[in-house]
Design an enzyme around this catalytic site. Structure first.
Site, PDB file in Angstrom:
ATOM      1  N   SER A 104       0.782  -1.077   0.059  1.00  0.00           N
ATOM      2  CA  SER A 104      -0.124  -0.125   0.003  1.00  0.00           C
ATOM      3  C   SER A 104       0.956   1.413  -0.069  1.00  0.00           C
ATOM      4  O   SER A 104       1.812   1.570  -0.878  1.00  0.00           O
ATOM      5  CB  SER A 104      -1.174  -0.108   1.131  1.00  0.00           C
ATOM      6  OG  SER A 104      -1.888   0.742   1.092  1.00  0.00           O
ATOM      7  N   ASP A 242      -9.244  -5.747  -4.182  1.00  0.00           N
ATOM      8  CA  ASP A 242      -8.218  -4.841  -3.717  1.00  0.00           C
ATOM      9  C   ASP A 242      -9.153  -3.462  -3.837  1.00  0.00           C
ATOM     10  O   ASP A 242      -9.582  -3.020  -4.948  1.00  0.00           O
ATOM     11  CB  ASP A 242      -6.820  -4.863  -4.152  1.00  0.00           C
ATOM     12  CG  ASP A 242      -5.894  -4.405  -3.237  1.00  0.00           C
ATOM     13  OD1 ASP A 242      -6.052  -3.380  -2.673  1.00  0.00           O
ATOM     14  OD2 ASP A 242      -4.899  -5.069  -3.271  1.00  0.00           O
ATOM     15  N   HIS A 269      -6.854  -6.298  -0.164  1.00  0.00           N
ATOM     16  CA  HIS A 269      -5.671  -5.424   0.124  1.00  0.00           C
ATOM     17  C   HIS A 269      -4.566  -6.226   0.905  1.00  0.00           C
ATOM     18  O   HIS A 269      -3.281  -6.194   0.480  1.00  0.00           O
ATOM     19  CB  HIS A 269      -5.985  -4.250   0.782  1.00  0.00           C
ATOM     20  CG  HIS A 269      -5.235  -3.156   0.542  1.00  0.00           C
ATOM     21  ND1 HIS A 269      -4.676  -2.591  -0.796  1.00  0.00           N
ATOM     22  CD2 HIS A 269      -4.794  -2.088   1.555  1.00  0.00           C
ATOM     23  CE1 HIS A 269      -3.862  -1.605  -0.520  1.00  0.00           C
ATOM     24  NE2 HIS A 269      -3.929  -1.298   0.842  1.00  0.00           N
TER      25      HIS A 269
END
Length: 296
Positions: A104, A242, A269
């Site tokens: 991320s 995601d 995610h």
């Protein structure tokens, strides 16, 4: 992963304070792991310790969260300072050769590091990491639109009034998180600990009140047009559900030379936790293929 793997930890002085690090395993070309947030601690990355049977795996809590120092100074929460922090951590740990993993925001940090500093790296693994926050915001808004109207109204009401610490707001955003951040039930302990020990000053300054409401200093961050400058073998990964969408990752894959893309089914995610065994096989295969290429 065996329980007898070598583990060490300590503190490193970086611009603004000290950061805490932990390494697991030994030998091989080390893998340095960057957590997301900004400000969400290394704990949710603990599944990556599975990779330590073949190489040293290193984690650190970025300044402002977890076991690192938590200075209250918004001037510290900039992309450039976090890039410099990464430079200092690498130097302090003597990582002349290394692979780099970013989840991320951690992948955003990794991309900025690669683009600005042109470091020597063996490879780069990005997991659910966007190249464009404006695109992330737009696509998260589309996913949020799938939530019931009463949920969206509750979120709007609380954000407009600045009541995002309210339990009602937390309850409203949970549905989005369970679909697009982590689909496991219950959530992994490491993810729970990351929420408990997050640096919310960092998160709110750079991101905003939630994953899909980005109003902080990162809201205009975009390196899409620079992706062709990345000259490091790169593996892009993400979950089918995601919040960093497969379409976003596919566009990045097309732009990054010598890159590979794997979308993990039935995951979001935190695909490395949701489909842990599959993810570790993919990561180990990539890292070993890169190392064999280097050895030739």
């Amino acid at each position: 992963m065996g329980v007898d793997l070598l583990s060490r930890e300590g503190y490193i002085n970086v611009p603004g304070g000290r950061v805490w690090y932990r390494s697991v395993g030994e030998g091989g070309i080390p893998l340095l792991c960057l957590h997301g947030g900004p400000g969400f601690t290394h704990y949710y990355l603990e599944p990556l310790e599975d990779l330590a049977g073949r190489r040293e795996v290193i984690f650190y809590d970025q300044l402002g969260c977890g076991r690192s120092d938590r200075p209250s100074d918004p001037a510290l929460w900039t992309v450039d300072r976090f890039v410099e922090e990464l430079v200092v951590v690498r130097e302090a740990l003597g990582l002349e050769r290394m692979h780099l993993f970013g989840s991320s925001w951690g992948g955003m940090l990794a991309m900025q590091y690669v683009l600005d500093r042109k470091p020597a790296l063996e490879s780069l693994i990005l997991c659910g990491s966007p190249a464009s926050m404006p695109r992330w915001i737009r696509e998260c808004s589309e996913m949020l639109a799938e939530e019931p109207e009463e949920v969206r109204e509750t979120i709007r009401h609380h954000e407009e009034r600045g009541f995002t610490a309210c339990p009602e707001y937390a309850s409203a955003i949970l549905g989005f998180y369970k679909k697009h951040v982590c689909r496991m039930e219950p959530w992994p302990e490491g993810l729970e600990r990351s929420f408990a020990e997050a640096g919310y000053e960092v998160y709110e300054t750079m991101n905003g009140p939630s994953e899909f409401t980005v109003v902080g200093t990162l809201k205009d961050w975009d390196v899409t047009e620079r992706l062709g400058e990345i000259q490091v073998p790169t593996l892009l990964t993400g979950g089918r559900h995601d919040e960093c969408t497969p379409a976003h990752l596919k566009d990045m894959h097309r732009r990054i030379p010598d890159s590979e893309l794997v979308i993990i089914e039935d995951a979001s995610h935190l695909c490395f936790a949701e489909q842990r065994g599959e993810y570790m096989r993919i990561a180990n295969d990539f890292l070993e293929r890169i190392e064999k290429r280097i050895a030739r």
